[in-house]
Enzyme design. Structure first.
Site, PDB file in Angstrom:
ATOM      1  N   CYS A   1       0.865  -1.176   0.000  1.00 41.30           N
ATOM      2  CA  CYS A   1       0.000   0.000   0.000  1.00 41.30           C
ATOM      3  C   CYS A   1       0.906   1.233   0.000  1.00 41.30           C
ATOM      4  O   CYS A   1       1.982   1.224   0.608  1.00 41.30           O
ATOM      5  CB  CYS A   1      -0.931   0.118   1.206  1.00 41.30           C
ATOM      6  SG  CYS A   1      -2.113  -1.223   1.327  1.00 41.30           S
TER       7      CYS A   1
ATOM      8  N   ASN B   1      -1.097   2.477   5.686  1.00 41.26           N
ATOM      9  CA  ASN B   1      -0.273   1.388   5.161  1.00 41.26           C
ATOM     10  C   ASN B   1       0.211   0.597   6.368  1.00 41.26           C
ATOM     11  O   ASN B   1       0.817   1.176   7.271  1.00 41.26           O
ATOM     12  CB  ASN B   1       0.900   1.974   4.371  1.00 41.26           C
ATOM     13  CG  ASN B   1       2.002   0.947   4.084  1.00 41.26           C
ATOM     14  OD1 ASN B   1       3.158   1.282   4.049  1.00 41.26           O
ATOM     15  ND2 ASN B   1       1.636  -0.290   3.894  1.00 41.26           N
ATOM     16  N   GLY B   2      -0.060  -0.708   6.368  1.00 44.67           N
ATOM     17  CA  GLY B   2       0.373  -1.540   7.493  1.00 44.67           C
ATOM     18  C   GLY B   2      -0.744  -2.483   7.894  1.00 44.67           C
ATOM     19  O   GLY B   2      -1.704  -2.683   7.144  1.00 44.67           O
TER      20      GLY B   2
ATOM     21  N   HIS C   1      14.884 -38.870  -7.218  1.00 47.43           N
ATOM     22  CA  HIS C   1      14.384 -39.154  -5.863  1.00 47.43           C
ATOM     23  C   HIS C   1      12.929 -38.738  -5.713  1.00 47.43           C
ATOM     24  O   HIS C   1      12.435 -38.570  -4.605  1.00 47.43           O
ATOM     25  CB  HIS C   1      15.273 -38.466  -4.824  1.00 47.43           C
ATOM     26  CG  HIS C   1      16.691 -38.919  -4.915  1.00 47.43           C
ATOM     27  ND1 HIS C   1      17.096 -40.165  -4.513  1.00 47.43           N
ATOM     28  CD2 HIS C   1      17.793 -38.313  -5.433  1.00 47.43           C
ATOM     29  CE1 HIS C   1      18.387 -40.301  -4.749  1.00 47.43           C
ATOM     30  NE2 HIS C   1      18.831 -39.195  -5.316  1.00 47.43           N
TER      31      HIS C   1
ATOM     32  N   LYS D   1       5.541  -4.540  -5.037  1.00 46.64           N
ATOM     33  CA  LYS D   1       7.011  -4.454  -5.048  1.00 46.64           C
ATOM     34  C   LYS D   1       7.603  -4.451  -3.644  1.00 46.64           C
ATOM     35  O   LYS D   1       8.614  -5.076  -3.395  1.00 46.64           O
ATOM     36  CB  LYS D   1       7.403  -3.177  -5.793  1.00 46.64           C
ATOM     37  CG  LYS D   1       8.881  -2.979  -5.937  1.00 46.64           C
ATOM     38  CD  LYS D   1       9.404  -3.686  -7.156  1.00 46.64           C
ATOM     39  CE  LYS D   1      10.896  -3.567  -7.312  1.00 46.64           C
ATOM     40  NZ  LYS D   1      11.428  -4.741  -8.011  1.00 46.64           N
TER      41      LYS D   1
ATOM     42  N   TRP E   1      -2.799  -2.652  -1.615  1.00 47.11           N
ATOM     43  CA  TRP E   1      -2.538  -4.077  -1.805  1.00 47.11           C
ATOM     44  C   TRP E   1      -3.336  -4.755  -0.696  1.00 47.11           C
ATOM     45  O   TRP E   1      -3.022  -4.621   0.481  1.00 47.11           O
ATOM     46  CB  TRP E   1      -1.045  -4.383  -1.662  1.00 47.11           C
ATOM     47  CG  TRP E   1      -0.723  -5.802  -1.993  1.00 47.11           C
ATOM     48  CD1 TRP E   1      -0.532  -6.336  -3.235  1.00 47.11           C
ATOM     49  CD2 TRP E   1      -0.561  -6.891  -1.073  1.00 47.11           C
ATOM     50  NE1 TRP E   1      -0.263  -7.682  -3.146  1.00 47.11           N
ATOM     51  CE2 TRP E   1      -0.272  -8.048  -1.831  1.00 47.11           C
ATOM     52  CE3 TRP E   1      -0.637  -7.004   0.313  1.00 47.11           C
ATOM     53  CZ2 TRP E   1      -0.053  -9.293  -1.255  1.00 47.11           C
ATOM     54  CZ3 TRP E   1      -0.424  -8.259   0.892  1.00 47.11           C
ATOM     55  CH2 TRP E   1      -0.131  -9.385   0.113  1.00 47.11           C
TER      56      TRP E   1
ATOM     57  N   LYS F   1      11.107 -15.885 -11.554  1.00 49.12           N
ATOM     58  CA  LYS F   1      10.753 -14.846 -12.541  1.00 49.12           C
ATOM     59  C   LYS F   1       9.609 -15.337 -13.403  1.00 49.12           C
ATOM     60  O   LYS F   1       8.630 -14.641 -13.634  1.00 49.12           O
ATOM     61  CB  LYS F   1      11.927 -14.498 -13.470  1.00 49.12           C
ATOM     62  CG  LYS F   1      13.049 -13.641 -12.970  1.00 49.12           C
ATOM     63  CD  LYS F   1      12.687 -12.307 -12.433  1.00 49.12           C
ATOM     64  CE  LYS F   1      12.266 -12.397 -11.011  1.00 49.12           C
ATOM     65  NZ  LYS F   1      13.100 -11.887  -9.961  1.00 49.12           N
TER      66      LYS F   1
ATOM     67  N   ARG G   1       3.623  -0.333  -4.982  1.00 51.28           N
ATOM     68  CA  ARG G   1       3.360  -0.847  -3.641  1.00 51.28           C
ATOM     69  C   ARG G   1       2.028  -1.591  -3.547  1.00 51.28           C
ATOM     70  O   ARG G   1       1.677  -2.130  -2.506  1.00 51.28           O
ATOM     71  CB  ARG G   1       3.373   0.292  -2.625  1.00 51.28           C
ATOM     72  CG  ARG G   1       4.662   1.088  -2.628  1.00 51.28           C
ATOM     73  CD  ARG G   1       4.624   2.190  -1.612  1.00 51.28           C
ATOM     74  NE  ARG G   1       4.544   1.653  -0.275  1.00 51.28           N
ATOM     75  CZ  ARG G   1       5.591   1.242   0.444  1.00 51.28           C
ATOM     76  NH1 ARG G   1       6.797   1.370  -0.054  1.00 51.28           N
ATOM     77  NH2 ARG G   1       5.432   0.751   1.632  1.00 51.28           N
TER      78      ARG G   1
ATOM     79  N   GLU H   1      16.026 -18.724  -9.264  1.00 51.77           N
ATOM     80  CA  GLU H   1      15.696 -17.345  -9.578  1.00 51.77           C
ATOM     81  C   GLU H   1      14.972 -17.258 -10.935  1.00 51.77           C
ATOM     82  O   GLU H   1      13.982 -16.527 -11.074  1.00 51.77           O
ATOM     83  CB  GLU H   1      16.969 -16.483  -9.551  1.00 51.77           C
ATOM     84  CG  GLU H   1      16.801 -15.030  -9.909  1.00 51.77           C
ATOM     85  CD  GLU H   1      15.736 -14.291  -9.091  1.00 51.77           C
ATOM     86  OE1 GLU H   1      15.282 -14.798  -8.055  1.00 51.77           O
ATOM     87  OE2 GLU H   1      15.337 -13.197  -9.540  1.00 51.77           O
TER      88      GLU H   1
ATOM     89  N   GLU I   1       6.230 -15.708 -11.454  1.00 53.65           N
ATOM     90  CA  GLU I   1       5.584 -14.500 -10.944  1.00 53.65           C
ATOM     91  C   GLU I   1       5.002 -13.619 -12.035  1.00 53.65           C
ATOM     92  O   GLU I   1       4.046 -12.895 -11.785  1.00 53.65           O
ATOM     93  CB  GLU I   1       6.509 -13.707 -10.006  1.00 53.65           C
ATOM     94  CG  GLU I   1       7.662 -12.993 -10.651  1.00 53.65           C
ATOM     95  CD  GLU I   1       8.514 -12.231  -9.635  1.00 53.65           C
ATOM     96  OE1 GLU I   1       9.729 -12.238  -9.774  1.00 53.65           O
ATOM     97  OE2 GLU I   1       7.955 -11.631  -8.710  1.00 53.65           O
TER      98      GLU I   1
HETATM   99  C1  F6R Z   1      10.793 -11.261  -7.063  1.00 50.45           C
HETATM  100  C2  F6R Z   1      10.816 -10.171  -6.123  1.00 50.45           C
HETATM  101  C3  F6R Z   1      10.618 -10.483  -4.689  1.00 50.45           C
HETATM  102  C4  F6R Z   1      11.570  -9.640  -3.826  1.00 50.45           C
HETATM  103  C5  F6R Z   1      11.270  -9.860  -2.341  1.00 50.45           C
HETATM  104  C6  F6R Z   1      12.235  -9.109  -1.460  1.00 50.45           C
HETATM  105  O1  F6R Z   1      11.016 -10.814  -8.359  1.00 50.45           O
HETATM  106  O2  F6R Z   1      10.952  -9.032  -6.477  1.00 50.45           O
HETATM  107  O3  F6R Z   1      10.784 -11.832  -4.434  1.00 50.45           O
HETATM  108  O4  F6R Z   1      12.881 -10.008  -4.130  1.00 50.45           O
HETATM  109  O5  F6R Z   1       9.975  -9.443  -2.074  1.00 50.45           O
HETATM  110  O6  F6R Z   1      12.191  -7.744  -1.697  1.00 50.45           O
HETATM  111  P1  F6R Z   1      13.367  -6.807  -1.230  1.00 50.45           P
HETATM  112  O7  F6R Z   1      14.557  -7.175  -2.031  1.00 50.45           O
HETATM  113  O8  F6R Z   1      12.892  -5.416  -1.534  1.00 50.45           O
HETATM  114  O9  F6R Z   1      13.569  -7.059   0.223  1.00 50.45           O
END
Ligand code: F6R
Length: 586
Positions: A2, A98-99, A481, A581, A72, A462, A26, A458, A465
């Site tokens: 948020c 926010n929270g 296994h 994000k 969010w 990607k 956010r 990783e 998500e």
């Molecule tokens: C995936 C992604 C998330 C962040 C995670 C941590 O693409 O962006 O998995 O890596 O939420 O976020 P930070 O790095 O801001 O602590």
């Protein structure tokens, strides 16, 4: 998650909407604003993006005061009723939050017993219902005393010309411009209006007027603060001709490496790295979430290769729930792009309480994690707007690489210089062809050994998500296994094999799935013989670099692959469903 913003000045609706656009990373479930003019509220709310709110909003080029929010969803569905701002019973107080208010059920029941009516399901509405009439600092003090949990509030009333605020564990910043005052979850909202800003600290509350702010600390004393300069260059935004931020940011990895090489060659940052060597430790923990956790796994390998200590890597969301040795002889490295991830902050606080030494690796130098750490090592990636982290991962790996080399007394910069020069983003047409195939799949398997296993984690994150494909990762040797049972006719297996000693083993594991019907894709820097070429349906050759940096060389190609799959599936790679994000709720 948020984003909140408050503004006092001219063109208030326009400024709030522009701010919300910057905060949309956010959360983008719903958005809303409330503007006070001539003693009345003008309110607009919409489900979905800020663009929808903009379409509905009547923008006046007048002076005014207002608050706005991009959501969010945590408590309650994505509805107009649950969209912020929220209002007091008589509708004269409006609040954005926010929270998470942890004791909201208890507070809500008590209010309901007194006959208070709730129109929505959010925890935030409870805070609004605890307020009424003319606001004062005393009322805000009383409010925060009743609330348990995390919050950044901006609150206005029809009876005041001020914005009241309070903060605990959710980011909040205030700025005073030439002819305006602002409050927001992120200082990027201040660009163009203010040159400096004040971070609001946990437990603080206060009052913002035109060109004036009062901060009160948790002991109810007035605090005098020094402002921080707003780094305008950091906030340069825009897609620069790219269709999406994600693609732009993948290509910016080269600049990130350049910035790291330049900065960490300078005396200032060399010294910062050297300061870590002065720490007396015998055990290291890397801690982060999501992509940052994967960077931590890479860091763990770097440290295992280069220094003889016990090295662990853990997810921040689990870190404080395990019994382990964590003391003055422990070095904890917290990795976070935003520097605001609440699980990572909670783990950092826990490690501090245990006496551990704290190093952070962040992209935001004014962030909570950067400020709480004993030493913060920046990654110089510039703003990362797309929800999926790309260039930040590259920066995190590069700084971890430097750190491991400095700690083992080795020369470190040349390898990064070569990586930067050779960074290879792959053949677009080939990537698009494979992306088209992947886009029609429900599931995909990734395998790899050693560093390749971590890169696969990783790459798979990607893909899932932003394209919502069920993407599974296994270390190559683990397939037999259990997971090989998932392989059926046509299953796509993406095989990462960049370590020469492990190459043949991994190729053989791939063949074992081929004989059970899998379609194979190989990503490698090794020599691909004719036999191998025949067995694999897709082969992506990546340029060679020092083996420890191969994860970076490989990931940029796989980030692009995920991007093209999302584009083919017409899902928005910048704003994937259900995500935000900055994850500021536990
Ligand atoms: C995936 C992604 C998330 C962040 C995670 C941590 O693409 O962006 O998995 O890596 O939420 O976020 P930070 O790095 O801001 O602590």
């Amino acid at each position: 998650m948020c984003g909140i913003i408050g503004y006092i000045g001219n063109n208030v609706e326009q400024k709030l909407l522009k701010g919300l656009e910057k905060l949309e990373y956010r959360g983008y479930d719903s958005a809303g604003l409330c503007v006070l003019r001539h003693g009345n509220f003008y309110v607009e709310k919409s489900k979905g993006s800020v663009e929808k709110l903009r379409e509905k909003t009547c923008v006046k080029s007048e002076f005014g005061l207002g608050i706005a929010h991009t959501r969010w969803a945590t408590h309650g569905k994505i509805t107009i009723e649950n969209a912020h701002p929220h209002f007091s019973s008589k509708g004269e107080v409006a609040l954005v939050h926010n929270g998470i208010i942890e004791n909201f059920e208890e507070l809500k029941s008590a209010l309901e017993e007194k006959g208070v009516y709730f129109y929505g399901e959010t925890d935030s509405e409870v805070a609004a219902k605890l307020l009424s009439g003319r606001l004062s600092l005393k009322k805000i003090q009383n409010l925060v005393k009743k609330i348990k949990g995390t919050y950044a509030f901006a609150i206005i009333s029809k009876k005041n010309n001020s914005i009241y605020f309070a903060k605990n564990k959710s980011p909040l910043y205030v700025a005073i411009g030439k002819d305006c005052s602002m409050i927001a979850s992120d200082p990027s909202c201040f660009v163009g209006a203010c040159d400096s800003f004040y971070p609001v600290d946990d437990g603080e509350y206060g009052k913002l007027d035109l060109k004036k702010v009062v901060f009160i600390d948790k002991h109810d004393k007035v605090v005098l603060k020094k402002s921080k300069k707003l780094d305008i260059d950091y906030f340069v935004d825009g897609k620069n001709g790219y269709e999406h931020f994600m693609l732009k940011e993948i290509y910016e990895s080269k600049n990130v490496l350049g910035n790291i090489i330049q900065n960490y060659s300078s005396p200032l940052y060399k010294k910062l790295l050297e300061k870590v060597t002065e720490i007396d430790f015998n055990r290291v923990y890397f801690v982060g979430c999501g992509t940052a956790y994967h960077a931590g796994l890479i860091g763990q390998r770097y440290f295992m290769n280069n220094i003889k200590k016990d090295v662990f890597c853990e997810r921040a969301s689990e870190f404080s729930y395990q019994n382990r040795i964590l003391d003055q002889k422990s070095l904890c490295v917290f990795i976070s792009q935003s520097g605001e991830t609440i699980d990572t902050i909670a783990s950092l606080d826990y490690a501090k309480r245990c006496g551990a030494k704290i190093v952070s690796i962040t992209n935001v130098s004014y962030s909570t994690i950067a400020c709480k750490a004993d030493i913060n090592l920046p990654i110089f990636a510039g703003p990362e707007i797309a929800v999926a982290s790309t260039k930040a991962f590259v920066g995190q790996c590069a700084v971890l690489f430097l750190l491991s080399k400095v700690l083992s007394g080795q020369n470190y910069i040349d390898d990064l210089v070569s990586l930067k020069e050779d960074l290879d983003f792959g053949d677009d047409e080939k990537l698009k062809r494979f992306a088209k195939k992947l886009a029609s799949e429900d599931k995909v398997l990734f395998i790899g050994r050693g560093f390749d296993y971590i890169t696969s984690l990783e790459a798979s994150l990607k893909l899932k998500e932003i394209s919502y494909i069920n993407s599974i990762v296994e270390p190559s040797g683990e397939l037999k296994h259990g997971p090989i049972a998932l392989v059926e006719e046509g299953t796509i297996l993406v095989v990462l094999a960049t370590e020469s000693e492990l190459f043949i083993k991994t190729i053989n594991n791939a063949y074992e799935t081929k004989s059970r019907g899998a379609k194979l894709c190989l990503v490698t820097n090794q020599i691909v013989t004719e036999t191998i070429q025949k067995e694999f349906d897709y082969v992506f050759k990546v340029k060679n670099t020092t083996s420890e940096l191969m994860p970076v060389q490989t990931i940029v190609l796989l980030q692009k692959l995920a991007y093209y799959v999302a584009v083919t599936k017409k899902t928005n790679p910048d704003k994937p469903r259900n995500l935000a994000k900055s994850v500021t709720v536990e």
